[in-house]
Design an enzyme around this catalytic site. Structure first.
Site, PDB file in Angstrom:
ATOM      1  N   HIS A  72       0.834  -1.188   0.023  1.00 12.91           N
ATOM      2  CA  HIS A  72      -0.013   0.086  -0.040  1.00 12.91           C
ATOM      3  C   HIS A  72       0.864   1.184  -0.252  1.00 12.91           C
ATOM      4  CE1 HIS A  72       0.079   1.034   4.417  1.00 12.91           C
ATOM      5  NE2 HIS A  72       0.378  -0.348   4.621  1.00 12.91           N
ATOM      6  N   ASP A 189       5.791   2.395   6.568  1.00  6.00           N
ATOM      7  CA  ASP A 189       4.926   1.519   6.325  1.00  6.00           C
ATOM      8  C   ASP A 189       3.751   2.104   5.550  1.00  6.00           C
ATOM      9  OD1 ASP A 189       2.523  -0.227   6.819  1.00  6.00           O
ATOM     10  OD2 ASP A 189       2.055   0.702   8.867  1.00  6.00           O
ATOM     11  N   GLU A 223      -5.432   1.052   2.674  1.00  2.06           N
ATOM     12  CA  GLU A 223      -5.100  -0.158   3.541  1.00  2.06           C
ATOM     13  C   GLU A 223      -5.137   0.386   4.989  1.00  2.06           C
ATOM     14  OE1 GLU A 223      -2.493  -2.683   6.193  1.00  2.06           O
ATOM     15  OE2 GLU A 223      -2.361  -0.532   5.662  1.00  2.06           O
ATOM     16  N   GLU A 224      -4.723   1.627   5.282  1.00  3.66           N
ATOM     17  CA  GLU A 224      -4.730   1.924   6.710  1.00  3.66           C
ATOM     18  C   GLU A 224      -5.956   2.115   7.272  1.00  3.66           C
ATOM     19  OE1 GLU A 224      -2.276   2.048   8.515  1.00  3.66           O
ATOM     20  OE2 GLU A 224      -0.225   2.491   7.463  1.00  3.66           O
ATOM     21  N   ASP A 244       4.433  -6.030   3.157  1.00 11.66           N
ATOM     22  CA  ASP A 244       4.087  -4.841   4.119  1.00 11.66           C
ATOM     23  C   ASP A 244       5.319  -4.695   5.349  1.00 11.66           C
ATOM     24  OD1 ASP A 244       2.955  -2.787   5.377  1.00 11.66           O
ATOM     25  OD2 ASP A 244       0.856  -3.411   5.079  1.00 11.66           O
ATOM     26  N   HIS A 324       3.801   3.172  13.110  1.00  4.43           N
ATOM     27  CA  HIS A 324       2.892   4.080  12.904  1.00  4.43           C
ATOM     28  C   HIS A 324       3.642   5.313  13.882  1.00  4.43           C
ATOM     29  CE1 HIS A 324      -1.101   1.811  12.064  1.00  4.43           C
ATOM     30  NE2 HIS A 324      -0.167   1.875  11.154  1.00  4.43           N
TER      31      HIS A 324
END
Length: 350
Positions: A72, A189, A223-224, A244, A324
């Site tokens: 992603h 990410d 995706e998130e 990922d 994150h």
């Protein structure tokens, strides 16, 4: 195995380029335009999906036993929730962006008129010399605010700039690559793995490899928020793999210098046959790897399954620390991920 260093260099260059493009979930036009242009340079046919992602064909002979790779290119971010009476912005997170990780970060507010304003995410009343409760205040999206770098002090003045609820707020990635090979940035990410798929495509083209199985790649943009991989699954696909970030943290084996193979995450176990094949390929080709369980994680490929695809599924990726937040990986983890893709999916390396 072959020398992959030049492809690793290319991947890191592409990661830096992708990270410089704002693309919180749902705001993907610019980053997908970049991907389409780069894939065209490599010589890979690709198209934008109706949903807004990019679907590419890496090549291969058997279209009835094809593999779909998913990475992603959307990131965490925020959105304007309301303009406060003092002219500052209350934000709401997009995906798993935590207020504590956003605090003190520079950001950009993207308006519907095309104007872009700079700002900073700060605790409300952010001066330590004024706010005696600074250290005791919990950081939430109700206690932080976006301070716009414009001379505004009222709701009306901010509104006159063209800022309104629903405008995207994009946080500065602060990308750095160190001499020792560490890659530090927000949003590794999953832009790092998106770059790995570009590197894998270039590897196939420059080494003149035609895999036994057809390989597709889907670069997703939701995706998130949970539904990126629920887009198109081409006919003939029997396996779908998320590429990922691999988790790094207490209780896990992986470091930033390895490729992580996920056996299970919050969605349940990954396909036993696929995971076992990945482990064997890593062992047989002396690839630095770790097998781990991710307790608080979901992937594109699980969205593909929930959308009804009848496929075997897997998940790999370079180890990424501080997910994150302000994340860190290493070029060795990048190269090991690329090597594992090559070992599993090209007949020359199998």
């Amino acid at each position: 195995m072959k020398d992959f260093s030049k492809y690793t260099d290319y991947i890191i260059e592409q990661a830096q380029a992708l990270l410089a493009i704002d693309s919180p979930s749902g705001y993907g036009k610019e980053v997908t335009e970049y991907l389409l242009a780069e894939l065209q340079k490599i010589g890979v046919p690709a198209r934008r999906t109706v949903k807004g992602g990019v679907l590419a064909e890496f090549g291969g002979r058997d279209r009835e036993d094809a593999v779909l790779l998913e990475a992603h290119c959307d990131t965490l971010g925020a959105m304007v929730h309301e303009i406060k009476t003092n002219g500052r912005l209350k934000a709401v997170n997009i995906g798993g962006m935590m207020a504590a990780n956003a605090e003190a970060e520079n950001c950009r507010i993207l308006t519907r008129t095309g104007k872009i304003y700079e700002g900073t995410c700060q605790l409300a009343d952010a001066s330590v010399h004024v706010n005696g409760d600074y250290g005791k205040t919990e950081r939430t999206w109700d206690t932080v605010e976006i301070v716009i770098d414009e001379p505004v002090s009222s709701k009306e003045e901010t509104g006159a700039l063209g800022i309104m609820p629903g405008d995207y707020i994009c946080f500065e990635p602060r990308t750095r690559v160190t001499k020792s090979g560490y890659i530090k940035s927000r949003f590794l990410d999953d832009k790092l793995s998106s770059a790995i798929l570009l590197g894998f495509a270039r590897y196939l083209k420059e080494e003149c490899l035609e895999p036994e199985r057809m390989i597709y790649a889907h670069f997703t943009i939701y995706e998130e928020v949970g539904h990126g991989g629920s887009g198109p699954c081409p006919a003939g696909v029997t396996e779908a793999w998320s590429v990922d970030m691999g988790c790094v943290g207490q209780g896990l084996q992986c470091t930033e210098r390895e490729v992580s193979i996920c056996a299970k995450d919050s969605g349940g176990p990954y396909n036993y046959e696929v995971v076992s094949r990945m482990v064997r390929a890593a062992q047989q080709n002396n690839i630095g790897f770790a097998v781990d369980i991710y307790p608080h994680y979901g992937s594109d490929v699980e969205a593909t399954l929930r959308a009804g695809a009848d496929v075997r599924h897997g998940l790999i990726g370079p180890g990424v620390y501080a997910s994150h937040g302000y994340e860190r990986s290493h070029r060795d983890g990048v190269e090991n991920t690329l090597k594992l893709l090559a070992a599993c999916l090209t007949e020359n390396e199998a």
